[in-house]
Enzyme design. Structure first.
Site, PDB file in Angstrom:
ATOM      1  N   ASP A 138     -37.663  -1.162  19.686  1.00 19.04           N
ATOM      2  CA  ASP A 138     -39.033  -1.305  19.514  1.00 19.04           C
ATOM      3  C   ASP A 138     -39.729  -0.466  18.440  1.00 19.04           C
ATOM      4  O   ASP A 138     -39.381   0.943  18.277  1.00 19.04           O
ATOM      5  CB  ASP A 138     -39.818  -1.159  20.536  1.00 19.04           C
ATOM      6  N   HIS A 210     -40.891 -13.726  19.352  1.00 21.26           N
ATOM      7  CA  HIS A 210     -41.705 -12.386  19.580  1.00 21.26           C
ATOM      8  C   HIS A 210     -42.385 -12.748  18.225  1.00 21.26           C
ATOM      9  O   HIS A 210     -43.577 -12.233  18.049  1.00 21.26           O
ATOM     10  CB  HIS A 210     -41.457 -11.165  20.565  1.00 21.26           C
TER      11      HIS A 210
HETATM   12  C1  HEM Z   1     -42.075  -6.936  27.703  1.00 21.53           C
HETATM   13  C2  HEM Z   1     -43.000  -6.612  26.433  1.00 21.53           C
HETATM   14  C3  HEM Z   1     -42.098  -6.566  24.485  1.00 21.53           C
HETATM   15  C4  HEM Z   1     -41.071  -6.397  24.520  1.00 21.53           C
HETATM   16  C5  HEM Z   1     -39.660  -5.988  25.233  1.00 21.53           C
HETATM   17  C6  HEM Z   1     -41.310  -6.082  23.225  1.00 21.53           C
HETATM   18  C7  HEM Z   1     -40.363  -5.666  21.851  1.00 21.53           C
HETATM   19  C8  HEM Z   1     -40.689  -5.769  20.798  1.00 21.53           C
HETATM   20  C9  HEM Z   1     -39.267  -5.952  19.973  1.00 21.53           C
HETATM   21  C10 HEM Z   1     -37.839  -5.359  20.105  1.00 21.53           C
HETATM   22  C11 HEM Z   1     -39.868  -5.922  18.686  1.00 21.53           C
HETATM   23  C12 HEM Z   1     -38.636  -5.733  17.266  1.00 21.53           C
HETATM   24  C13 HEM Z   1     -39.169  -4.660  16.765  1.00 21.53           C
HETATM   25  C14 HEM Z   1     -40.684  -3.661  15.948  1.00 21.53           C
HETATM   26  O1  HEM Z   1     -40.459  -4.021  14.746  1.00 21.53           O
HETATM   27  O2  HEM Z   1     -40.386  -3.363  16.861  1.00 21.53           O
HETATM   28  C15 HEM Z   1     -41.607  -5.812  18.576  1.00 21.53           C
HETATM   29  C16 HEM Z   1     -41.996  -6.660  17.786  1.00 21.53           C
HETATM   30  C17 HEM Z   1     -43.254  -6.378  17.400  1.00 21.53           C
HETATM   31  N1  HEM Z   1     -44.149  -5.958  19.017  1.00 21.53           N
HETATM   32 FE1  HEM Z   1     -43.565  -6.496  20.984  1.00 21.53          FE
HETATM   33  N2  HEM Z   1     -42.334  -6.632  22.272  1.00 21.53           N
HETATM   34  C18 HEM Z   1     -43.407  -6.395  23.701  1.00 21.53           C
HETATM   35  C19 HEM Z   1     -44.719  -6.461  23.720  1.00 21.53           C
HETATM   36  C20 HEM Z   1     -45.626  -6.635  22.742  1.00 21.53           C
HETATM   37  C21 HEM Z   1     -46.913  -6.600  23.208  1.00 21.53           C
HETATM   38  C22 HEM Z   1     -47.970  -6.887  24.401  1.00 21.53           C
HETATM   39  C23 HEM Z   1     -48.003  -6.939  22.046  1.00 21.53           C
HETATM   40  C24 HEM Z   1     -48.692  -7.144  20.840  1.00 21.53           C
HETATM   41  C25 HEM Z   1     -50.031  -6.486  21.848  1.00 21.53           C
HETATM   42  C26 HEM Z   1     -46.628  -6.898  20.855  1.00 21.53           C
HETATM   43  C27 HEM Z   1     -46.546  -6.884  19.319  1.00 21.53           C
HETATM   44  C28 HEM Z   1     -45.388  -6.308  18.796  1.00 21.53           C
HETATM   45  C29 HEM Z   1     -46.373  -5.876  16.614  1.00 21.53           C
HETATM   46  C30 HEM Z   1     -46.899  -6.645  16.425  1.00 21.53           C
HETATM   47  C31 HEM Z   1     -44.505  -6.551  16.480  1.00 21.53           C
HETATM   48  C32 HEM Z   1     -43.816  -7.059  15.219  1.00 21.53           C
HETATM   49  C33 HEM Z   1     -44.661  -7.620  14.646  1.00 21.53           C
HETATM   50  C34 HEM Z   1     -43.976  -7.775  13.319  1.00 21.53           C
HETATM   51  O3  HEM Z   1     -42.567  -7.914  12.104  1.00 21.53           O
HETATM   52  O4  HEM Z   1     -44.450  -7.789  12.503  1.00 21.53           O
HETATM   53  N3  HEM Z   1     -45.194  -6.368  21.768  1.00 21.53           N
HETATM   54  N4  HEM Z   1     -41.200  -6.494  19.942  1.00 21.53           N
END
Ligand code: HEM
Length: 296
Positions: A138, A210
């Site tokens: 993450d 996601h």
């Molecule tokens: C169960 C809840 C969540 C999990 C397990 C999760 C997990 C992840 C993972 C594994 C990634 C891909 C690696 C990274 O770039 O960090 C990611 C990307 C991202 N997440 Fe989440 N996330 C969650 C909730 C959220 C929420 C609520 C938001 C927004 C308010 C969010 C916004 C983002 C963004 C902006 C990216 C990067 C997208 C890109 O590649 O530009 N995430 N998340």
């Protein structure tokens, strides 16, 4: 010259995290809050963020009115929803030493207990090499180094410069269900490969992954945010304390709406099938300069 609260960008080697949210009792005055925050102070070796919900921000820092920043409202799409548990005060602590961190948690709770009700009380931790409990790293797509500043911190409003809009949301994973899927299916849900951590490309990237739902442009502007989430859990409950910082609320709000599936394009975030949002609050983290001035 202003400086942000250092907990936002610093302490990258922190392995322990604590999330405290409070709802003020009706009779609590601004003076009591200021006096209490002063008495809490800072603890050696602990990064501490203090942030205020929209109502309290306006009471303590009238200049935040210019930010047009609103409380969390319940979001609902056809299949998923995100609740509103908007609270008044948020403390986020992190550090490398869990004993120091815990001492400060107790100091805060002892000081706040007469003024406010504790509504979020959750420790988090670094899991392996910055993975979520679902086993994916993450934070990879976060902006790096100085590129974090214009994303995470307000720069174009002199009175609130180096302050940040904060969003804190507790998630509960249906972990066994997610982990029972073939890895290729898990990767389609996240939008990255699990081991190599490479973004899926072209036809391999589903519209409801996601990454597809959160990597978003609005009127040509990339809605980048800066995330500092931390896993939490015990033997039976497993989840993520999602935490992010942004220079504007719309950057965060559009991502939440696209995840839930209420942006009118018929899509939602497949990740929500395997994790429930169980809280949600917006806050304003004043710059350290603004906070010092407030606390005299
Ligand atoms: C169960 C809840 C969540 C999990 C397990 C999760 C997990 C992840 C993972 C594994 C990634 C891909 C690696 C990274 O770039 O960090 C990611 C990307 C991202 N997440 Fe989440 N996330 C969650 C909730 C959220 C929420 C609520 C938001 C927004 C308010 C969010 C916004 C983002 C963004 C902006 C990216 C990067 C997208 C890109 O590649 O530009 N995430 N998340």
């Amino acid at each position: 010259m202003t400086t942000p609260q250092n907990a936002i960008l610093d302490g990258q080697d922190s392995r322990f995290f604590y999330f405290l949210e409070y709802q003020l009792l009706g009779s609590t005055s601004e003076q009591q809050i200021i006096k209490t925050l002063k008495s809490i102070g800072h603890a050696q070796g602990v990064y501490q963020l203090v942030a205020f919900g929209p109502d309290l921000a306006q009471r303590l820092l009238p200049e935040t009115e210019a930010l047009a920043f609103a409380p969390m409202k319940t979001l609902a799409g056809p299949d998923y929803q995100m609740p509103d548990t908007q609270s008044d005060l948020f403390f986020w602590l992190h550090g490398a030493n869990n004993s120091d961190l815990y001492d400060q948690v107790l100091t805060i709770q002892n000081s706040m207990s007469g003024l406010a009700k504790l509504t979020q009380d959750q420790a988090g931790f670094t899991y392996h090499d910055n993975k979520d409990l679902i086993g994916f790293e993450d934070g990879t797509a976060n902006p790096k180094e100085d590129a974090r500043i214009p994303v995470a911190l307000i720069q174009d409003d002199a009175a609130n410069k180096d302050g940040a809009i904060v969003f804190a949301q507790k998630w509960r994973h249906k972990l066994e269900q997610f982990l029972s899927l073939p890895v290729a299916a898990q990767e389609k849900i996240v939008g990255r490969t699990k081991v190599e951590n490479i973004e899926l490309e072209g036809n391999d990237m589903p519209d409801d992954s996601h990454v597809s739902r959160t990597d978003v442009k609005l009127d040509g502007e990339a809605m980048k945010i800066y995330r500092r989430s931390a896993p939490y859990g015990n033997a039976t409950e497993k989840g993520l304390m999602f935490l992010c910082f942004a220079c504007s609320q719309k950057r965060i709000q559009i991502q939440l709406e696209r995840m839930v599936g209420c942006t009118g394009d018929g899509l939602s975030d497949h990740l929500m099938k395997y994790s429930d949002a169980v809280s949600g609050s917006y806050f304003y983290a004043p710059s350290q300069t603004q906070l010092d001035k407030l606390l005299g």
